[in-house]
Motif scaffolding. Structure first.
Motif, PDB file in Angstrom:
ATOM      1  N   ALA A 108       0.829  -1.210   0.000  1.00 43.66           N
ATOM      2  CA  ALA A 108       0.000   0.000   0.000  1.00 43.66           C
ATOM      3  C   ALA A 108       0.862   1.258   0.000  1.00 43.66           C
ATOM      4  CB  ALA A 108      -0.930  -0.016   1.215  1.00 43.66           C
ATOM      5  N   ILE A 109       1.939   1.246   0.810  1.00 39.76           N
ATOM      6  CA  ILE A 109       2.824   2.418   0.869  1.00 39.76           C
ATOM      7  C   ILE A 109       3.505   2.648  -0.477  1.00 39.76           C
ATOM      8  CG2 ILE A 109       4.943   3.311   1.894  1.00 39.76           C
ATOM      9  CD1 ILE A 109       4.146   1.961   4.509  1.00 39.76           C
ATOM     10  N   SER A 110       3.993   1.574  -1.109  1.00 37.85           N
ATOM     11  CA  SER A 110       4.719   1.705  -2.380  1.00 37.85           C
ATOM     12  C   SER A 110       3.793   2.166  -3.502  1.00 37.85           C
ATOM     13  CB  SER A 110       5.377   0.369  -2.742  1.00 37.85           C
ATOM     14  OG  SER A 110       6.293  -0.032  -1.747  1.00 37.85           O
ATOM     15  N   VAL A 111       2.642   1.477  -3.652  1.00 37.64           N
ATOM     16  CA  VAL A 111       1.707   1.840  -4.725  1.00 37.64           C
ATOM     17  C   VAL A 111       1.151   3.241  -4.501  1.00 37.64           C
ATOM     18  CG1 VAL A 111      -0.488   1.258  -5.817  1.00 37.64           C
ATOM     19  CG2 VAL A 111       1.117  -0.565  -5.199  1.00 37.64           C
ATOM     20  N   GLY A 112       0.770   3.512  -3.249  1.00 40.03           N
ATOM     21  CA  GLY A 112       0.228   4.843  -2.960  1.00 40.03           C
ATOM     22  C   GLY A 112       1.228   5.946  -3.230  1.00 40.03           C
ATOM     23  N   ASP A 113       2.487   5.716  -2.841  1.00 43.26           N
ATOM     24  CA  ASP A 113       3.513   6.733  -3.053  1.00 43.26           C
ATOM     25  C   ASP A 113       3.748   6.979  -4.540  1.00 43.26           C
ATOM     26  OD1 ASP A 113       5.493   8.566  -2.408  1.00 43.26           O
ATOM     27  OD2 ASP A 113       7.063   7.045  -2.429  1.00 43.26           O
TER      28      ASP A 113
END
Length: 631
Positions: free
Chosen positions: A83-88
């Protein structure tokens, strides 16, 4: 709106009443992009906010020796990482899209306003300021629009962390819930001073940019009079003022940044100390302390966006103010009112039938259709304003305030628009009005490119470039361009012109601009001092060329040169803002002392009580005849 969809089909009508209103208008125009960025930001920051709790759960699972729960926590951490990677990644993509599309919208609005105002723009706003707005200011405005969605997502994550800690570790959650708002609000007392220093820096930088732009534009003249060192010293002084203002501004922002580091650090120490006490007393588990510590450490990341939005707004507000000032300019207040009334009509105003007279109710000037009319004004500024009026650009009150009392009176008098064939130019569409009436400013601009590109302008097709160049006496200009062209260029139309035609003399630039105006072949051509930079023999041939090429077409020339005036079908003297006399050049020389004073440059002593003697007029006529014969 995606970057691939740029430019905008219609950038819209901006709210240019103030800088903040303009920023709000930009934000409303990008609600879709802002919502996308906000959603991806919330995914990214939610993952960041959830990470400490997952770590705390993992620590508790290790302490309690529960491997199954530890596996679940590992899966949760993997999902949070995704979630952190895709969201970023998507947050960065959508935020940059918002930045670029906002900057593109502002640039399109500025380009449209520049096209609308034409040469009148640089009379109302310094050329350097226009450059500053269209380059640096656009970037700062885009920065603020882009930062809004990231700030809102960061705010959501801060609230989520505080609320989560209240449920996960209530004792520590209360400390964090009290400390975080204090940290977030701590820079507020310093922001007004930081904003003022940023405004001073932006103002000084803008003045330095204006000075540099205007100096480069007049470099040829400066070299001619030996003024390079003077202006270099002025720019050096201005740049040092910008440096000093930037240092003062940076010091304040450094203090705000330090506060944003020191206070969270103090909060972290407090949480660790208090949490360790609670753990030793058995009130909370070790995992809860680790989660609280990780949450406070994680908050440093979203809290940076609080500082960024403050900086973005502080730097973009003066930039938006400058952009709004340019975008708020109208051709005239009367023109703006006429445009609104025009939009309210069910039927558009039709263009006048060909062959109509050009009439200015303000001055009483009449230019009969198909005739060559020369206008003589004793005041050059009045001549420039009259040329603008004849093109449908009467000066508004704001623009006239810097031009003197007469200009302000002219602007506030509410004079009606110039009429062409009985139809007010201000009631026509701008494109239609410019097709009918073309005004060549006394300082025309030549854009860089080939000569062929210079003449690639909207035109009737009745006049080709060769005829226009011949009428403007550009043979020597073509030779000069061909000599300076690279090897292999044999057609002077393919020779390149440098920026603003700086490689050419003033007279050569003036003649090329005149030829470009002649190529367009409008129904009405208004020329303001088209031969002020050429010698008398060339001027006489140009006057003949204009009269021959524009035969049967309405031509108005504002000039005081006897050579041009003698070729005109009729000459109009405008004195103190109104028509004072009408006749031919030689008739007015004989009977009108005010006209004779302007054309012959007589002094009061030379005029005496009875004006020039007949013998003096005879000598002037003999000079004109001699020039005609030699031409």
């Amino acid at each position: 709106m995606q970057i691939s969809d740029l430019p905008y089909p219609d950038p819209g009508v901006p709210d240019a009443r103030s800088g903040p209103r303009f920023l709000l208008w930009l934000g409303r125009g990008q609600l879709g992009g802002q919502l996308k960025s906000l959603c991806w930001g919330m995914l990214h920051f939610t993952g960041v906010a959830a990470l400490p709790y997952a770590v705390g759960l993992g620590v508790n699972a290790v302490v309690d020796r529960e491997p199954n729960r530890l596996l679940l926590v590992g899966a949760l951490l993997l999902a949070i990482g995704v979630a952190i990677s895709v969201g970023d990644s998507m947050l960065h993509r959508t935020a940059v899209t918002n930045w670029i599309t906002a900057a593109a919208r502002v640039q399109q609005l500025l380009a449209r306003k520049t096209a609308e105002l034409g040469s009148a723009l640089t009379r109302r706003v310094a050329a350097g300021e226009v450059v500053a707005v269209s380059t640096g200011d656009v970037e700062k405005i885009g920065w603020f629009v882009e930062a809004v969605s990231r700030f809102l997502a960061a705010l959501f994550s801060v609230v989520l962390v505080c609320v989560g800690l209240l449920f996960f570790a209530p004792e520590l959650g209360v400390v964090v819930a009290i400390g975080v708002p204090l940290i977030a609000l701590s820079p507020l007392p310093l922001l007004p001073r930081a904003t003022r220093r940023a405004d001073v820096q932006r103002e000084k930088a803008g003045k330095a940019t204006e000075l540099a732009s205007d100096t480069v534009a007049g470099l040829r003249v400066l070299r001619g009079i030996g003024g390079e060192e003077l202006f270099l010293g002025r720019y050096r002084e201005a740049s040092q003022e910008v440096r000093a203002a930037a240092v003062r501004s940076a010091r304040m922002w450094a203090l705000i940044s330090a506060i944003q580091v020191v206070l969270p650090g103090a909060l972290m120490i407090t949480v660790v100390w208090y949490g360790a006490t609670l753990v030793s007393d058995g009130h909370i588990a070790v995992g809860e302390l680790v989660a609280a510590f990780s949450a406070v450490a994680t908050l440093l990341y979203p809290l940076r966006h609080f500082q960024e939005i403050a900086m973005a707004y502080s730097f973009s507000r003066p930039s938006a103010k400058r952009a709004a000032r340019v975008l708020s300019l109208n051709r005239t207040d009367a023109a703006a009112t006429a445009a609104v009334e025009h939009l309210a009509r069910t039927e558009p105003v039709r263009a006048p039938a060909p062959g109509g007279d050009l009439y200015d109710p303000r001055t009483g000037l009449l230019a009969p259709a198909g005739r060559f009319t020369a206008v003589v004004c004793g005041d050059p500024d009045l001549a420039g304003r009259l040329a603008e009026r004849l093109g449908g650009h009467p000066m508004d009150e704001a623009a006239a305030s810097d031009a003197g009392t007469d200009a302000t009176q002219e602007a506030t008098a509410g004079a009606p628009s110039v009429l062409l064939g009985g139809v007010a130019l201000d009631e026509l569409d701008l494109d239609t009005a410019r097709t009918l009436v073309l005004v060549q400013d006394k300082d025309p601009v030549l854009l860089s490119g080939t000569l062929r590109e210079l003449f690639d302008v909207p035109a009737s097709g009745a006049v080709d470039s060769a005829a226009a160049l011949g009428a403007a006496q550009c043979a020597d200009v073509l030779d000069a361009l061909l000599q300076s062209a690279p090897d292999g260029v044999e057609d002077p139309m393919d020779a390149r012109i440098t920026e603003r035609g700086r490689s050419l003399s003033g007279g050569q630039r003036q003649r090329l601009a005149l030829a470009r105006s002649l190529v367009t072949d409008p129904e009405v051509l208004v020329l303001d001092e088209p031969t002020s930079a050429v010698d008398s023999h060339t001027e006489a041939r140009i006057a003949d060329g204009i009269a021959a090429l524009r035969a049967g077409r309405t031509t108005v020339v504002l000039a005081s040169s006897p050579l041009l005036l003698d070729r005109a079908d009729r000459v109009v003297l405008v004195d103190e803002g109104t028509v004072a006399a009408v006749g031919t050049h030689r008739e007015l020389l004989q009977r009108e002392p005010r006209y004779r004073a302007v054309v012959t440059r007589e002094t009061d002593e030379e005029r005496g009580l009875g004006g020039a003697e007949p013998t003096e007029l005879t000598e002037l006529e003999e000079v004109l005849t001699e020039i005609e014969e030699s031409a």
